[in-house]
Motif scaffolding. Structure first.
Motif, PDB file in Angstrom:
ATOM      1  N   PRO A  60       0.811  -1.327  -0.008  1.00 19.14           N
ATOM      2  CA  PRO A  60      -0.078  -0.156  -0.108  1.00 19.14           C
ATOM      3  C   PRO A  60       0.973   1.224  -0.055  1.00 19.14           C
ATOM      4  O   PRO A  60       1.952   1.354   0.503  1.00 19.14           O
ATOM      5  N   LEU A  83     -12.430   8.983   0.724  1.00 17.82           N
ATOM      6  CA  LEU A  83     -11.827   7.753   0.332  1.00 17.82           C
ATOM      7  C   LEU A  83     -12.474   6.606  -0.613  1.00 17.82           C
ATOM      8  O   LEU A  83     -11.985   6.119  -1.584  1.00 17.82           O
ATOM      9  N   PRO A  84     -13.744   6.327  -0.398  1.00 19.12           N
ATOM     10  CA  PRO A  84     -14.375   5.419  -1.340  1.00 19.12           C
ATOM     11  C   PRO A  84     -14.578   5.717  -2.822  1.00 19.12           C
ATOM     12  O   PRO A  84     -14.227   5.147  -3.697  1.00 19.12           O
ATOM     13  N   GLU A 139     -11.248   4.746  -4.215  1.00 19.95           N
ATOM     14  CA  GLU A 139     -10.829   3.392  -4.229  1.00 19.95           C
ATOM     15  C   GLU A 139     -11.666   2.918  -5.401  1.00 19.95           C
ATOM     16  O   GLU A 139     -11.201   2.026  -6.158  1.00 19.95           O
ATOM     17  N   HIS A 177      -9.389   4.139  -8.431  1.00 12.93           N
ATOM     18  CA  HIS A 177      -8.155   3.232  -8.555  1.00 12.93           C
ATOM     19  C   HIS A 177      -8.395   2.182  -7.981  1.00 12.93           C
ATOM     20  O   HIS A 177      -7.561   2.201  -6.633  1.00 12.93           O
ATOM     21  N   PRO A 178      -8.850   1.135  -8.151  1.00 12.86           N
ATOM     22  CA  PRO A 178      -8.936  -0.043  -7.224  1.00 12.86           C
ATOM     23  C   PRO A 178      -7.692  -0.714  -7.189  1.00 12.86           C
ATOM     24  O   PRO A 178      -7.727  -1.654  -6.242  1.00 12.86           O
ATOM     25  N   ASN A 179      -6.737  -0.504  -7.959  1.00 15.10           N
ATOM     26  CA  ASN A 179      -5.333  -1.341  -7.916  1.00 15.10           C
ATOM     27  C   ASN A 179      -4.317  -0.482  -7.168  1.00 15.10           C
ATOM     28  O   ASN A 179      -3.204  -1.210  -6.848  1.00 15.10           O
ATOM     29  N   GLY A 189      -3.344   0.509  -3.320  1.00 14.72           N
ATOM     30  CA  GLY A 189      -3.630   0.409  -2.007  1.00 14.72           C
ATOM     31  C   GLY A 189      -3.280   1.679  -1.399  1.00 14.72           C
ATOM     32  O   GLY A 189      -1.994   2.075  -1.559  1.00 14.72           O
ATOM     33  N   HIS A 198      -2.823   3.495   2.539  1.00 12.79           N
ATOM     34  CA  HIS A 198      -2.735   3.234   3.935  1.00 12.79           C
ATOM     35  C   HIS A 198      -2.669   4.729   4.469  1.00 12.79           C
ATOM     36  O   HIS A 198      -1.496   5.297   4.150  1.00 12.79           O
TER      37      HIS A 198
END
Length: 308
Positions: free
Chosen positions: A108, A126-127, A130, A133-135, A137, A139
């Motif tokens: 991440p 943040l959702p 995500e 850009h689902p790929n 990660g 943190h």
């Protein structure tokens, strides 16, 4: 007489110099396909280029790798041995590259962010990141003030109100705009109109302060030219608490636009006097410039778009 140091780094014996990677690639393709023409097609080269590369490789090694018969080529015993070694070597490199890429994808991106901005602005959005850009990660860690991008922290979001602890590249995100905010149903209690009909904070209205931005009210007064008696002040240990106190109707707080925009949009808070730039801004701090195509560019672009 042999020295005890034979074979050490200081030894006069040098390791054998390996042939060029390009020559080995040409040889590997020709060995697999049994044809210089086939190798040329596979590598997008000309048959002459393959033949020259293999010829130079044979000359450098000092032995033949192929027997040339008409339009076909056949590996010699030495060629078969080298072909196995080269194939294993390329396979090992390919496996290592795949593993490194997979590890890079899975690791991440660690982003440090000021706590109040993190809670009131970044996490609610943040959702969306995500989904786009689902790929990637991400943190998140809370942090404030000077930051050192080491120990696992890749990037940091900070307001530019301090001297960085190390040389960093600052990528502007959005300018800071501040305003006096309170609950919508407390506007008439805490605000009134001046002789020209402009809203101002009532004298004696409870003003909410935070220890990590003790100059917030003074800055707002200076920028707006107003003057408010601070007879009923309440100080909180953190900026987030002062904003939550405003949400609870306890008093009037200085709210940066990005930190209160969601509460204003939902009708919980309002800023009767509006917002004004305070000559500071939020920045994304990185160890190196984030240029187009950089792995961190999607996050930078998204942060900027989300701050509009």
């Amino acid at each position: 007489m042999l020295s005890d140091h034979d074979g050490e780094l200081s030894s006069q014996i040098e390791p054998a110099r390996l042939p060029s990677l390009n020559a080995l690639r040409c040889f590997d393709a020709a060995a697999r396909l049994g044809s210089f023409t086939g190798a040329a097609t596979a590598l997008h080269l000309t048959p002459g280029a393959i033949s020259r590369a293999v010829g130079l490789l044979e000359e450098e090694l000092g032995f033949a790798l192929f027997e040339r018969r008409s339009r076909r080529v056949f590996l010699t015993d030495a060629g078969r041995g080298l072909a196995r070694a080269v194939r294993d070597g390329f396979a090992g490199m390919e496996d290592a590259i795949r593993s490194l890429k997979a590890a890079q994808r899975d690791a991440p991106l660690v982003l440090s962010c000021e706590p109040t901005l993190l809670m009131r602005w970044l996490i609610p959005r943040l959702p969306q990141f995500e989904a786009i850009h689902p790929n990637i990660g991400l943190h998140l860690v809370a942090g404030c003030g000077p930051v050192r991008l080491e120990g696992g922290v890749d990037l940091a979001i900070r307001r530019n109100d301090f001297v960085p602890a190390q040389p960093l590249h600052a990528h502007p995100l959005f300018d800071e705009r501040i305003g006096a905010v309170c609950r919508v149903d407390q506007v008439e209690t805490f605000f009134e109109a001046d002789p020209e009909g402009h809203p101002v904070v009532r004298v004696g209205a409870p003003l909410l302060h935070s220890r990590n931005r003790l100059d917030a009210w003074q800055t707002w007064h200076r920028l707006t030219g107003g003057s408010v008696s601070d007879g009923r002040a309440q100080v909180f240990d953190h900026f987030y608490f002062s904003l939550q106190a405003a949400v609870a109707g306890i008093g009037v707080a200085i709210g940066p636009w990005q930190l209160v925009r969601d509460d204003i949009a939902s009708g919980i808070l309002c800023a009767p006097c509006g917002f004004i730039e305070d000559n500071s801004r939020y920045e994304l701090l990185a160890p190196r410039p984030i240029e187009p195509g950089h792995p961190h560019a999607p996050l930078l672009n998204w942060l900027r778009a989300s701050g509009l």
